[in-house]
Write a protein that holds these residues in place. Sequence first.
Motif, PDB file in Angstrom:
ATOM      1  N   GLU A  38       0.829  -1.205   0.000  1.00 20.18           N
ATOM      2  CA  GLU A  38       0.000   0.000   0.000  1.00 20.18           C
ATOM      3  C   GLU A  38       0.863   1.256   0.000  1.00 20.18           C
ATOM      4  O   GLU A  38       0.573   2.227  -0.713  1.00 20.18           O
ATOM      5  CB  GLU A  38      -0.906  -0.029   1.233  1.00 20.18           C
ATOM      6  N   ILE A  39       1.921   1.240   0.791  1.00 21.01           N
ATOM      7  CA  ILE A  39       2.812   2.399   0.861  1.00 21.01           C
ATOM      8  C   ILE A  39       3.495   2.630  -0.482  1.00 21.01           C
ATOM      9  O   ILE A  39       3.583   3.762  -0.970  1.00 21.01           O
ATOM     10  CB  ILE A  39       3.848   2.201   1.982  1.00 21.01           C
ATOM     11  N   ALA A  40       3.971   1.559  -1.099  1.00 23.80           N
ATOM     12  CA  ALA A  40       4.638   1.683  -2.394  1.00 23.80           C
ATOM     13  C   ALA A  40       3.687   2.228  -3.453  1.00 23.80           C
ATOM     14  O   ALA A  40       4.051   3.116  -4.239  1.00 23.80           O
ATOM     15  CB  ALA A  40       5.188   0.326  -2.825  1.00 23.80           C
ATOM     16  N   GLU A  41       2.462   1.716  -3.467  1.00 20.90           N
ATOM     17  CA  GLU A  41       1.493   2.181  -4.456  1.00 20.90           C
ATOM     18  C   GLU A  41       1.165   3.657  -4.255  1.00 20.90           C
ATOM     19  O   GLU A  41       1.079   4.429  -5.220  1.00 20.90           O
ATOM     20  CB  GLU A  41       0.217   1.345  -4.366  1.00 20.90           C
ATOM     21  N   LEU A  42       0.989   4.062  -3.001  1.00 20.17           N
ATOM     22  CA  LEU A  42       0.679   5.459  -2.713  1.00 20.17           C
ATOM     23  C   LEU A  42       1.837   6.375  -3.097  1.00 20.17           C
ATOM     24  O   LEU A  42       1.636   7.501  -3.555  1.00 20.17           O
ATOM     25  CB  LEU A  42       0.350   5.619  -1.226  1.00 20.17           C
ATOM     26  N   ALA A  43       3.070   5.880  -2.928  1.00 15.23           N
ATOM     27  CA  ALA A  43       4.254   6.670  -3.276  1.00 15.23           C
ATOM     28  C   ALA A  43       4.537   6.657  -4.768  1.00 15.23           C
ATOM     29  O   ALA A  43       5.365   7.438  -5.252  1.00 15.23           O
ATOM     30  CB  ALA A  43       5.469   6.145  -2.517  1.00 15.23           C
ATOM     31  N   GLY A  44       3.876   5.747  -5.499  1.00 14.97           N
ATOM     32  CA  GLY A  44       4.101   5.660  -6.935  1.00 14.97           C
ATOM     33  C   GLY A  44       5.403   4.984  -7.299  1.00 14.97           C
ATOM     34  O   GLY A  44       6.022   5.309  -8.318  1.00 14.97           O
ATOM     35  N   VAL A  45       5.834   4.030  -6.453  1.00 17.16           N
ATOM     36  CA  VAL A  45       7.076   3.301  -6.714  1.00 17.16           C
ATOM     37  C   VAL A  45       6.810   1.813  -6.527  1.00 17.16           C
ATOM     38  O   VAL A  45       5.741   1.402  -6.073  1.00 17.16           O
ATOM     39  CB  VAL A  45       8.207   3.753  -5.763  1.00 17.16           C
ATOM     40  N   SER A  46       7.792   1.006  -6.868  1.00 21.40           N
ATOM     41  CA  SER A  46       7.665  -0.433  -6.659  1.00 21.40           C
ATOM     42  C   SER A  46       8.026  -0.784  -5.218  1.00 21.40           C
ATOM     43  O   SER A  46       8.801  -0.074  -4.564  1.00 21.40           O
ATOM     44  CB  SER A  46       8.588  -1.191  -7.614  1.00 21.40           C
ATOM     45  N   LYS A  47       7.471  -1.880  -4.727  1.00 22.10           N
ATOM     46  CA  LYS A  47       7.799  -2.307  -3.369  1.00 22.10           C
ATOM     47  C   LYS A  47       9.281  -2.627  -3.218  1.00 22.10           C
ATOM     48  O   LYS A  47       9.884  -2.254  -2.193  1.00 22.10           O
ATOM     49  CB  LYS A  47       6.940  -3.505  -2.957  1.00 22.10           C
ATOM     50  N   PRO A  48       9.928  -3.276  -4.193  1.00 19.84           N
ATOM     51  CA  PRO A  48      11.370  -3.507  -4.048  1.00 19.84           C
ATOM     52  C   PRO A  48      12.168  -2.217  -3.878  1.00 19.84           C
ATOM     53  O   PRO A  48      13.177  -2.197  -3.166  1.00 19.84           O
ATOM     54  CB  PRO A  48      11.744  -4.231  -5.344  1.00 19.84           C
ATOM     55  N   LEU A  49      11.706  -1.127  -4.511  1.00 23.36           N
ATOM     56  CA  LEU A  49      12.423   0.134  -4.371  1.00 23.36           C
ATOM     57  C   LEU A  49      12.293   0.678  -2.946  1.00 23.36           C
ATOM     58  O   LEU A  49      13.246   1.249  -2.402  1.00 23.36           O
ATOM     59  CB  LEU A  49      11.897   1.160  -5.379  1.00 23.36           C
ATOM     60  N   VAL A  50      11.130   0.487  -2.335  1.00 23.67           N
ATOM     61  CA  VAL A  50      10.957   0.915  -0.940  1.00 23.67           C
ATOM     62  C   VAL A  50      11.929   0.155  -0.045  1.00 23.67           C
ATOM     63  O   VAL A  50      12.592   0.740   0.822  1.00 23.67           O
ATOM     64  CB  VAL A  50       9.506   0.695  -0.468  1.00 23.67           C
TER      65      VAL A  50
END
Length: 237
Positions: A38-50
């Motif tokens: 959810e955090i990655a989607e809201l930030a507009g990035v991929s989860k691996p990047l987070v």
Amino acid sequence: MGAVKTKRMPRAVREQQMLDAAVRTFGQRGYMAASMDEIAELAGVSKPLVYLYLNSKEDLFTACIRREAQALTEAVRAGARPGLPADRQLWSGLTAFFAHTARHPDGWAVLHLQARTHGEVFAAEVAAMRAEIVAFVTQLILAAAREAHRDPDLPEREVSGLAEALVGAAESLADWANATPGATARQAAATLMNFAWAGLGNLMTGAVWSPPEEEGGDAGDGDEGGPRQAGRTSPVR
């Protein structure tokens, strides 16, 4: 869910976007319910990047706490104008505190609700921020005592206790203000000044509240005793 395409931007900017999304998610959903997806989607990035930037959910939450704590303490210190009388400094600092918590309700929820209840490591981060604010308020009370020529009569431990009580009241009042439609930062600050500083003003002039005197036996020994004298404000001897 497909891969999220991201634009190239400086790492620091991208990281702040992730923290913005994380603070919003943690603040609104809670630490346990928040997901990295959810955090990655809201930030507009991929989860691996987070994960690449911030390692883990725990490290991400810690980074959120530190950022929000720094922003809050900086807002309070910037709001309290040096050179003014102590009560005016406290007033302006409180106004800045309530204005900041109103503008950043998710950040305040992270600090005041989530971080304190999800482990000692997170709670310690908030405790450090709170200790800094308490120390700042302690100095304001000591300054007020010096202005009123009452410094020798106020032990450091008592002043520290007063500061702890005032900060605790501000924290609770911030929750109230954020949950009360129409409540403003100035109104919240005025409420606390009337509740706390008006009483401190009496203390600085040597007037303290005295507990009622008991007559005819100790409370709790089964004897109702005689009439009690109402509490009063009287000069310090």
